[in-house]
Design an enzyme around this catalytic site. Structure first.
Site: not given
Length: 361
Positions: A261, A280
């Site tokens: 991420k 996310d």
């Protein structure tokens, strides 16, 4: 969709006072010019191309501060600038408070704003591919993806790991305060982002004392890893702009504390990897609501990160990261309230057979 990029070198608030000595680095040799009374100039970007509240306080950067009603100030390399958007004025204005060269500051600002990319053309293309996006874009025009300095972006997102906005901002302010002080605006102090050499002289213990917790070892470890790169860490990071997305993400993930991420955020916001999708829980919810309904209720895993990214790229193409950015912004509380205030609320669209077909693995 691109306008010619101006020729310029890559672009590269403080309430917490660090218990560290002032930086003694080559940046002090720069001849800085402070302008005194601000002079404002048009940036020639309309509100359809740049809307400040949809660009700066939305999680891309934690170094820019709101210094007016619709005004944001920050530094780009050695330049301290402000951007302002007045009600009823279709364009954005800028002023240079401190710089080595006002012309260089303008070029750096345009580079930082990815100004060569036509947002109107992108939004038109996305709206044809996705009617829901078209409805959102009517009310959320001008949400741009920034082109930050890679080192600056990397350190910020190392601070963001499992963190809240307030604490991230304090950490980033601490790191920023290690750089050359460029000026004060509306009670905020602004600094040039510190060099790798300056960061290397801050110990893990000092970062921990400043409240970084376990992230302290990631920052010091990453700084050390970058300094060991052939040619230097800054050049190594800039070289990732020339790789394909998977190669760039894999390279970033070799650095301490950088996972998929964080790597995707750095790739999208600083490395010209326009199809990068930072996944996310919010992006996962968007994906399962609109792109991958068959995964609704499933637990987000590393393997599913890849499926989500593929679904966005399949839907929106090579600039999927820009589309994802607007969809993410639309889910922020302030924007959800704004959207609900319109007479015809934006509802969830049914996924057609065609949509389902294009997002299957």
């Amino acid at each position: 969709m691109k306008r010619p990029r101006a020729t310029s070198p890559p672009s590269i608030s403080t309430t917490v006072k660090p218990p560290l000595s002032p930086p003694v680095t080559p940046i002090l040799k720069q001849k800085l010019h402070r302008t005194g009374t601000p002079k404002w100039f048009s940036l020639k970007l309309t509100h359809k191309e740049l809307t400040l509240p949809l660009t700066f306080p939305t999680g891309q950067t934690f170094r820019w501060k709101q210094t007016g009603a619709i005004q944001y100030s920050g530094t780009i390399g050695p330049h301290l600038v402000s951007l302002r958007q007045r009600p009823g004025d279709d364009t954005v204005s800028y002023c240079v408070h401190c710089s080595t060269s006002p012309k260089s500051a303008e070029l750096a600002l345009l580079d930082f704003l990815n100004a060569e990319i036509s947002l109107a053309e992108l939004w038109s293309d996305f709206s044809k591919k996705d009617p829901r996006f078209g409805e959102l874009a009517k009310h959320l025009r001008g949400a741009r993806v920034l082109r930050q300095d890679p080192l600056e972006c990397l350190i910020q997102f190392l601070c963001s790991s499992n963190n809240n906005i307030g604490r991230i901002t304090k950490m980033v302010d601490f790191v920023s305060s290690l750089g050359l002080h460029l000026g004060d605006i509306d009670g905020f102090e602004f600094h040039q982002f510190p060099s790798l050499d300056r960061l290397s002289r801050v110990s893990e213990a000092e970062f921990r004392k400043a409240g970084f917790g376990y992230r302290a070892k990631y920052i010091t470890g990453t700084v050390n890893a970058l300094q060991a790169k052939p040619g230097g860490g800054d050049e190594w990071l800039l070289s990732l702009r020339k790789l394909d997305l998977q190669e760039a993400v894999a390279a970033l993930c070799t650095l301490p504390g950088v996972g998929p991420k964080v790597a995707a955020c750095i790739a999208l916001f600083s490395l010209d990897q326009h199809s990068a999708i930072p996944v996310d829980t919010h992006v996962w919810q968007i994906a399962t609501n609109y792109l991958l309904p068959d995964l609704a209720g499933a637990k987000l895993t590393l393997k599913l990160h890849g499926r989500v990214a593929e679904a966005f790229v399949s839907k929106y193409g090579e600039y999927a990261g820009w589309a994802q950015t607007l969809l993410f912004i639309a889910e922020l509380p302030a924007q959800k309230t704004l959207l609900q205030s319109f007479s015809q609320p934006i509802s969830k669209l049914d996924n057609s057979a065609e949509d389902n077909e294009t997002t299957k693995p």
